[in-house]
Enzyme design. Structure first.
Site, mmCIF file in Angstrom:
data_model
loop_
_atom_site.group_PDB
_atom_site.id
_atom_site.type_symbol
_atom_site.label_atom_id
_atom_site.label_comp_id
_atom_site.label_asym_id
_atom_site.label_seq_id
_atom_site.Cartn_x
_atom_site.Cartn_y
_atom_site.Cartn_z
ATOM 1 N N LYS A 127 0.867 -1.179 0.000
ATOM 2 C CA LYS A 127 0.000 0.000 0.000
ATOM 3 C C LYS A 127 0.902 1.227 0.000
ATOM 4 C CE LYS A 127 -3.781 2.283 2.480
ATOM 5 N NZ LYS A 127 -4.643 2.260 3.673
ATOM 6 N N ARG A 158 -10.292 10.643 0.730
ATOM 7 C CA ARG A 158 -10.287 11.392 1.991
ATOM 8 C C ARG A 158 -11.635 12.068 2.220
ATOM 9 N NH1 ARG A 158 -4.497 11.960 2.147
ATOM 10 N NH2 ARG A 158 -3.887 9.763 2.040
ATOM 11 N N GLU A 213 7.674 -6.958 2.155
ATOM 12 C CA GLU A 213 6.382 -6.918 2.839
ATOM 13 C C GLU A 213 5.560 -8.163 2.510
ATOM 14 O OE1 GLU A 213 5.225 -4.806 4.997
ATOM 15 O OE2 GLU A 213 6.233 -2.865 4.713
ATOM 16 N N LYS A 225 -2.077 -1.755 -3.766
ATOM 17 C CA LYS A 225 -2.919 -0.555 -3.777
ATOM 18 C C LYS A 225 -2.030 0.670 -3.828
ATOM 19 C CE LYS A 225 -6.411 1.809 -0.914
ATOM 20 N NZ LYS A 225 -7.144 1.799 0.363
ATOM 21 N N ARG A 263 1.159 10.161 5.578
ATOM 22 C CA ARG A 263 1.342 8.783 6.043
ATOM 23 C C ARG A 263 2.615 8.156 5.484
ATOM 24 N NH1 ARG A 263 -4.899 8.207 4.849
ATOM 25 N NH2 ARG A 263 -5.717 8.738 6.914
ATOM 26 N N TYR A 292 -14.853 0.891 -7.793
ATOM 27 C CA TYR A 292 -16.135 1.563 -7.578
ATOM 28 C C TYR A 292 -17.092 1.326 -8.741
ATOM 29 C CZ TYR A 292 -13.435 3.620 -3.861
ATOM 30 O OH TYR A 292 -12.645 3.766 -2.749
ATOM 31 N N SER A 326 -9.707 5.622 -5.540
ATOM 32 C CA SER A 326 -10.576 6.765 -5.830
ATOM 33 C C SER A 326 -10.015 7.680 -6.908
ATOM 34 C CB SER A 326 -10.811 7.564 -4.546
ATOM 35 O OG SER A 326 -9.582 8.033 -3.994
#
Length: 330
Positions: A203, A213, A240, A255, A224, A320, A281
């Site tokens: 990610k 957001r 990871e 992602k 982040r 989506y 998004s």
């Protein structure tokens, strides 16, 4: 006299001559079962709230979420990933709504399971960013940094309440070191060995999260970058990946999807568990915005983007457009 040897003997175009020919030789095929619908449910609203940065996407009420879940079943998609948006006054430094059995996400999980049973995989976002007043994915230490190990304790509690609320799959998305092992132990301790873990393995700290957001009413201050991955790195993702598999991940995710197809392909080539990609998004909003201006063919762009993600190695895709794309394919 014609010299026939001057013409090509091999003509790949023969396999592109008609729609039926192209369909027969297609190497990558989309199917409704490939798709998972991300869905937002907001506490304290009487009508669905449109998300301005994501045309066509809403923050659901509990009732409209149940309707959306039923539509997802009818469209033949595989899952729905739920994100809870609590009332602003309920957010705090610990992200209390995330472990409250009556928090909006847990309530929504129970609602959706009651509506669709096992006809749809009901998945839950396991992260604190929607529920903390500072907007970070974990609890903060005295210096305002995300405290990895203190956050793991919160994730363990979240996993248990989400499983109790009916999640088939939990998705730890905060990129804390050790999160998969802690969540697996927490689930097993309450006898929920049947609940699967979708690890957000790679990610990235991406600019493409912007519209999300708004969707979750983020209270984020700062960024982040200290816990999400650096967009410049690929080998780090493989590290990871190895850790998540060792800790018990049942599925792994990349992602965002579109800007990281190379990462997705590398992950897919290296594992024997299902690989998931999240078309996020910003990817959605770019296509919608360009199509609204008449710059691209919307329907073709949607299916082309999804095909590219699957071709790179994704078994499943969070998008989506999940229900819309499934209906087009049907």
């Amino acid at each position: 006299m014609t010299t026939y040897g001057s013409f090509p003997g091999s003509r790949p175009r023969r396999l592109r001559t008609t729609p039926v020919m192209r369909r027969m030789v297609a190497e990558t095929r989309l199917h409704p079962a490939d798709f998972i619908l991300p869905a937002f449910v907001r506490e304290g609203v009487g009508e669905p709230v449109p998300i301005a940065a994501m045309p066509g996407v809403v923050q659901h009420t509990r009732d409209s979420l149940k309707k959306a879940a039923a539509e997802a079943v009818a469209a033949g998609i595989s899952g729905i990933m739920l994100f809870g948006v609590p009332e602003e006054s309920k957010k705090d430094a610990q992200g209390t709504p995330g472990t409250d059995p009556d928090g909006i996400l847990q309530v929504a999980l129970r609602d959706v399971r009651a509506e669709v049973g096992d006809d749809l995989l009901v998945m839950s976002d396991l992260c604190l960013d929607e529920t903390t007043d500072h907007g970070h994915c974990g609890v903060l230490d005295a210096q305002g940094r995300v405290d990895n190990d203190a956050t793991l304790e919160r994730y363990a509690e979240m996993a248990q309440v989400q499983a109790d609320a009916g999640a088939h799959v939990v998705g730890p998305s905060g990129m804390m070191d050790g999160q998969i092992g802690v969540v697996r132990d927490a689930l097993d301790q309450i006898g929920r060995e049947d609940v699967a873990i979708l690890a957000y393995t790679a990610k990235y700290a991406s600019a493409f999260y912007g519209p999300f957001r708004e969707a979750v009413g983020s209270s984020l201050r700062g960024d982040r970058k200290t816990y999400q991955q650096d967009p410049a790195n690929l080998r780090e993702s493989m590290r990871e990946l190895a850790l998540d598999l060792e800790e018990g991940a049942d599925m792994v995710m990349v992602k965002p999807a579109g800007p990281y197809l190379d990462v997705l392909a590398r992950v897919a080539d290296g594992v024997d568990v299902p690989v998931v990609a999240y078309q996020i998004s910003g990817e959605y909003s770019m296509i919608e915005a360009a199509a609204e201006r008449g710059w691209i063919d919307r329907d073709r762009a949607i299916l082309e983007s999804l095909t590219g993600i699957k071709r790179a190695g994704a078994r499943s895709i969070l998008t989506y457009w999940a229900v819309e794309a499934a209906r087009k394919l049907g």
